[in-house]
Scaffold this motif. Sequence first.
Motif, PDB file in Angstrom:
ATOM      1  N   ALA A  12      52.817 117.973 119.850  1.00 33.91           N
ATOM      2  CA  ALA A  12      52.019 118.049 121.015  1.00 33.91           C
ATOM      3  C   ALA A  12      52.545 119.166 121.961  1.00 33.91           C
ATOM      4  O   ALA A  12      52.247 119.855 122.668  1.00 33.91           O
ATOM      5  CB  ALA A  12      51.296 116.850 121.457  1.00 33.91           C
ATOM      6  N   TYR A  16      51.832 122.759 123.498  1.00 28.56           N
ATOM      7  CA  TYR A  16      51.529 123.218 124.619  1.00 28.56           C
ATOM      8  C   TYR A  16      52.463 124.223 125.213  1.00 28.56           C
ATOM      9  O   TYR A  16      51.982 125.236 125.847  1.00 28.56           O
ATOM     10  CB  TYR A  16      51.810 121.689 125.620  1.00 28.56           C
ATOM     11  N   LYS A  72      43.009 117.665 130.680  1.00 25.96           N
ATOM     12  CA  LYS A  72      43.929 117.057 129.932  1.00 25.96           C
ATOM     13  C   LYS A  72      44.238 117.710 128.642  1.00 25.96           C
ATOM     14  O   LYS A  72      43.285 117.885 127.758  1.00 25.96           O
ATOM     15  CB  LYS A  72      43.563 115.372 129.800  1.00 25.96           C
ATOM     16  N   SER A  73      45.411 118.115 128.341  1.00 23.18           N
ATOM     17  CA  SER A  73      45.756 118.729 126.974  1.00 23.18           C
ATOM     18  C   SER A  73      46.090 117.738 126.048  1.00 23.18           C
ATOM     19  O   SER A  73      46.187 116.612 126.343  1.00 23.18           O
ATOM     20  CB  SER A  73      47.069 119.799 127.477  1.00 23.18           C
ATOM     21  N   LYS A  74      46.436 118.201 124.903  1.00 21.21           N
ATOM     22  CA  LYS A  74      46.882 117.082 123.854  1.00 21.21           C
ATOM     23  C   LYS A  74      48.190 116.517 124.350  1.00 21.21           C
ATOM     24  O   LYS A  74      48.217 115.307 124.084  1.00 21.21           O
ATOM     25  CB  LYS A  74      47.096 117.933 122.552  1.00 21.21           C
ATOM     26  N   LYS A  76      49.281 115.921 127.664  1.00 17.08           N
ATOM     27  CA  LYS A  76      49.079 114.895 128.383  1.00 17.08           C
ATOM     28  C   LYS A  76      48.426 113.594 127.754  1.00 17.08           C
ATOM     29  O   LYS A  76      48.726 112.520 128.145  1.00 17.08           O
ATOM     30  CB  LYS A  76      48.153 115.544 129.378  1.00 17.08           C
ATOM     31  N   ARG A  77      47.271 113.906 126.859  1.00 14.58           N
ATOM     32  CA  ARG A  77      46.888 112.739 126.461  1.00 14.58           C
ATOM     33  C   ARG A  77      47.891 112.034 125.470  1.00 14.58           C
ATOM     34  O   ARG A  77      47.755 110.529 125.669  1.00 14.58           O
ATOM     35  CB  ARG A  77      45.737 113.184 125.382  1.00 14.58           C
ATOM     36  N   LYS A  78      48.706 112.434 124.761  1.00 13.27           N
ATOM     37  CA  LYS A  78      49.661 111.724 123.876  1.00 13.27           C
ATOM     38  C   LYS A  78      50.607 111.123 124.746  1.00 13.27           C
ATOM     39  O   LYS A  78      51.049 109.831 124.683  1.00 13.27           O
ATOM     40  CB  LYS A  78      50.505 112.807 122.830  1.00 13.27           C
ATOM     41  N   GLU A  80      50.025 109.779 127.944  1.00  9.79           N
ATOM     42  CA  GLU A  80      49.427 108.723 128.478  1.00  9.79           C
ATOM     43  C   GLU A  80      49.321 107.551 127.436  1.00  9.79           C
ATOM     44  O   GLU A  80      49.438 106.336 127.738  1.00  9.79           O
ATOM     45  CB  GLU A  80      48.157 109.146 129.084  1.00  9.79           C
ATOM     46  N   GLU A  81      49.003 107.935 126.233  1.00 10.59           N
ATOM     47  CA  GLU A  81      48.727 106.906 125.159  1.00 10.59           C
ATOM     48  C   GLU A  81      49.922 106.371 124.763  1.00 10.59           C
ATOM     49  O   GLU A  81      50.029 104.943 124.880  1.00 10.59           O
ATOM     50  CB  GLU A  81      48.220 107.870 123.887  1.00 10.59           C
ATOM     51  N   ASP A  84      50.913 103.943 127.985  1.00 12.01           N
ATOM     52  CA  ASP A  84      50.245 102.839 127.739  1.00 12.01           C
ATOM     53  C   ASP A  84      50.668 101.812 126.921  1.00 12.01           C
ATOM     54  O   ASP A  84      50.423 100.630 127.152  1.00 12.01           O
ATOM     55  CB  ASP A  84      48.680 103.193 127.719  1.00 12.01           C
ATOM     56  N   ASP A 103      57.203 115.516 129.434  1.00  8.32           N
ATOM     57  CA  ASP A 103      56.247 115.673 130.421  1.00  8.32           C
ATOM     58  C   ASP A 103      57.018 117.010 131.117  1.00  8.32           C
ATOM     59  O   ASP A 103      57.935 117.011 131.750  1.00  8.32           O
ATOM     60  CB  ASP A 103      55.994 114.648 131.453  1.00  8.32           C
TER      61      ASP A 103
END
Length: 152
Positions: A12, A16, A72-74, A76-78, A80-81, A84, A103
């Motif tokens: 990812a 990016y 959200k790009s791939k 950023k999603r990864k 955050e996932e 969390d 990041d």
Amino acid sequence: MTNLERKTLLEAYSEYVTGRFNDLTNTIVVVVGFCLGTLSAPTNLASFNFLIVCIILGIFLWLMHSERNAPKSKLKRKLEELEDKYKARKNNEDILDEIRSYDIWKGFSSRVVKHNLQLLFGALFCIYTLFIHALNAGFIQKVVELLYQVIT
């Protein structure tokens, strides 16, 4: 963090950096080109060149800001996932630090600095050009004179 998670995070990140972020860093060529073009212009156009460089710097900073807050790009999603997932675990600081190092806008690792240096130098060169045009147009001298009058 598992090897599969590391691999998907690296994929990812690479996607990016070579995709959306690469488009932003390619604008540096345009910014520096305009700045060099205005520097080689006659000094009697300094006020006009100052205005042009202000507009270019404003657009460049706006592009950087909008990309930082982009949908959200791939990556950023990864990020955050994974954050969390690992926030709730104990002794997770090393894992969270590794995740955050990917990041590109908030991290501070050699990987991130390498890509952000281009943006930083482009913005600094544009600010330098702005300062030179302000000197040539006499704006700085006027500001210094006003400050001198206020102080005395």
